[in-house]
Design an enzyme around this catalytic site. Structure first.
Site: not given
Length: 525
Positions: A15, A17, A44, A46-47, A50, A115, A231, A334, A358, A375
């Site tokens: 991902g 990181a 990551s 599919w994020a 932003g 957001e 989520h 999520h 994560e 992210l």
């Protein structure tokens, strides 16, 4: 016989990181990067929402700090949050240098969105709702062309290899059932969260929480595993993972309504549909408990298909036109706020073992992660980990030694040849019913006893299912301990936040399963 691959640095997970660290560390180390799927096919990628950063003219890192602290409900580490928000511009500049195509306005300025629970417009996107994809694609391009990085895909890491309290690497299994040992002076777990412990999740396939269990079994300390963020708005369809309906859609003006067409968030919180995720998820859950379906009304968003092309495609594939129809939504597992306890440089409590992303617990998220901080965390703490790893490799790093495993290779192959899909479904349903959005003591105790019974049947030789059970048990034990409601952890038998629980819950810190058993192999480099 099995192969032994030796390197300076082993990174498990591809991902944001893991990829960022591999690029930085490749300047001074031989890096091995291992992933069980294709490179980059994790959360990551599919994020959609932003990456956050105080870049606007009306913004400042202190505002980003305040929003993060507020969302964390009293459990954020203030120093960790300060690091995150102050180093955000550097992290974003790093992505610019990689060529990530961030969205801009007609004037050429960065397009900044907002957001849930953010007080300013500070979310930057790349390709609308394809931010993760664009970042990962840019990172992977550099990683694949780097001669100092060896990339192995299709490898299921099964356990860490320990010797005298020092992590020596990890043992894995290829799709062809071949045992592979990845021996390293420094090992980094960057293999994501635990979303697929639940039947409804936005997490990519294969995200089962193995990293937490491997670290726990080896003796690492874990922290705050009770805090699992659901989520609020996943597309309610018959598949898993569920397509995510990004927070950014509500940021653009979409409104949650029940099947009667009633907006309900305005009665619950001053921020209405942009309240923090725990509040919105619980509100949707209550509507569902009343027997009402919940929808996202995004029909007022102009050119939805251009602004959110990925979401638009996901909806249209299900016969839903977001520009004409209400979008059915449901909360889904999520993000895990807790994880392997680390310092501000990614070091775990085990010598030679780091954790990033994560799977780690740096302290920045507290009891509830602020949207689009994940992210950012992956990049910021990858840079800091690179500093500490450089120091370890050049000063007091332990050289490659003998490999020790508390089981035989024959046992490992036998256990991992079993088909356990039905058992996984049973575990997921148990977690959803008793360890989901709303919890209580009786349900948690019932779930814990069932997990204990299943663990007794499994034995101690690691496979994916054993790790899932172990991680589930850790989550349940943490949720039982926290006899209050805080952030993403809600107990209907104790709905208030209590001052006595304004603290962290730590598990582990001892070796659960390791005894010294030397295993020989065929060495490669």
């Amino acid at each position: 016989m099995w192969k032994v691959h030796k390197s300076d640095l082993l990174i498990i997970g591809s991902g944001i990181a893991g990829l960022t660290l591999s690029l930085i560390a490749s300047q001074y180390a031989r890096v091995t990067l291992v992933t069980k799927s294709k490179p980059g096919e994790g959360n990551s990628y599919w994020a959609q929402g932003g990456i956050a950063g105080a870049l606007g003219r009306d913004d400042d890192p202190k505002f980003h700090y305040e929003d993060t602290i507020k969302a964390g409900k009293g459990l954020c580490d203030e120093e960790a949050v300060t690091i995150l928000v102050e180093e955000a511009p550097h992290a974003i500049q790093f992505l610019f240098q990689l060529g990530v195509p961030f969205d801009t306005t007609e004037d050429g300025d960065l397009s900044l969105g907002r957001e849930g629970a953010h007080s300013r417009n500070r979310i930057i996107h790349a390709g609308g709702d394809a931010t993760g994809k664009n970042i990962i694609d840019s990172l992977l391009k550099q990683v694949k062309s780097n001669p100092n990085i060896l990339l192995y895909d299709g490898i299921q890491i099964l356990d860490l290899m320990m010797a005298d309290g020092f992590c020596q690497g990890a043992v894995g299994l290829s799709h062809g059932m071949e045992i592979q040992a990845f021996q390293a002076k420094i090992t980094v777990l960057a293999n994501g969260g635990l979303g697929h412990l639940y039947p409804y999740t936005t997490n990519a396939h294969g995200i089962f929480g193995e990293g937490y269990s491997m670290a726990y079994r080896a003796g690492a300390r874990l922290r705050d595993l009770e805090f699992i963020q659901f989520h609020p708005t996943a597309l309610k369809v018959n598949r898993s993972p569920l397509p995510l309906i990004s927070e950014a859609v509500r940021g653009e003006g979409a409104v949650l309504v029940n099947q009667l067409g009633e907006p309900f968030m305005e009665k619950i919180h001053p921020l209405k549909d942009l309240a923090s995720r725990d509040i919105v998820s619980q509100a949707i859950y209550r509507e569902m408990k009343k027997g009402r379906q919940v929808f996202l009304d995004a029909r007022n968003i102009k050119q939805f298909s251009n602004r959110f092309p990925t979401i638009y495609s996901s909806c249209m594939a299900q016969g839903i036109d977001p520009e004409q129809d209400l979008i059915p939504v449901v909360p889904a597992a999520h993000y895990a706020m807790g994880g392997i306890e680390t310092d501000f440089y990614g070091r775990s409590s085990i010598s030679g073992l780091f954790a990033l992303g994560e799977v780690s617990s740096t302290g920045v998220h507290g009891a509830n992660r602020l949207a689009s901080n994940s992210l950012l965390e992956g990049i910021v703490f990858a840079f800091r980990a690179a500093e500490a790893i450089w120091d370890s490799l050049t000063t007091n790093c332990q050289p490659h030694g003998k490999i020790y495993l508390p089981y035989t290779i024959e046992q490992l192959l036998q256990v991992n040849s079993l088909n356990q899909q039905i058992l996984v479904k049973e575990l997921q349903n148990l977690m959803w019913e008793f360890v989901g959005i709303v919890r209580n003591g009786d349900g948690l105790l019932k779930a814990k006893q069932q997990i204990i019974d299943w663990l007794k049947e499994q034995g101690n030789v690691p496979n994916s299912y054993l790790h899932q059970l172990t991680t589930a048990k850790l989550v349940i034990e943490a949720a039982l301990w926290r006899k209050e409601s805080r952030g993403a952890h809600f107990r209907e038998d104790s709905p208030e936040s209590l001052i006595d629980f304004k603290k962290h819950f730590v598990q582990g810190g001892y070796h659960e399963s390791y005894s010294h058993q030397s295993v020989a192999g065929t060495s490669t480099s």
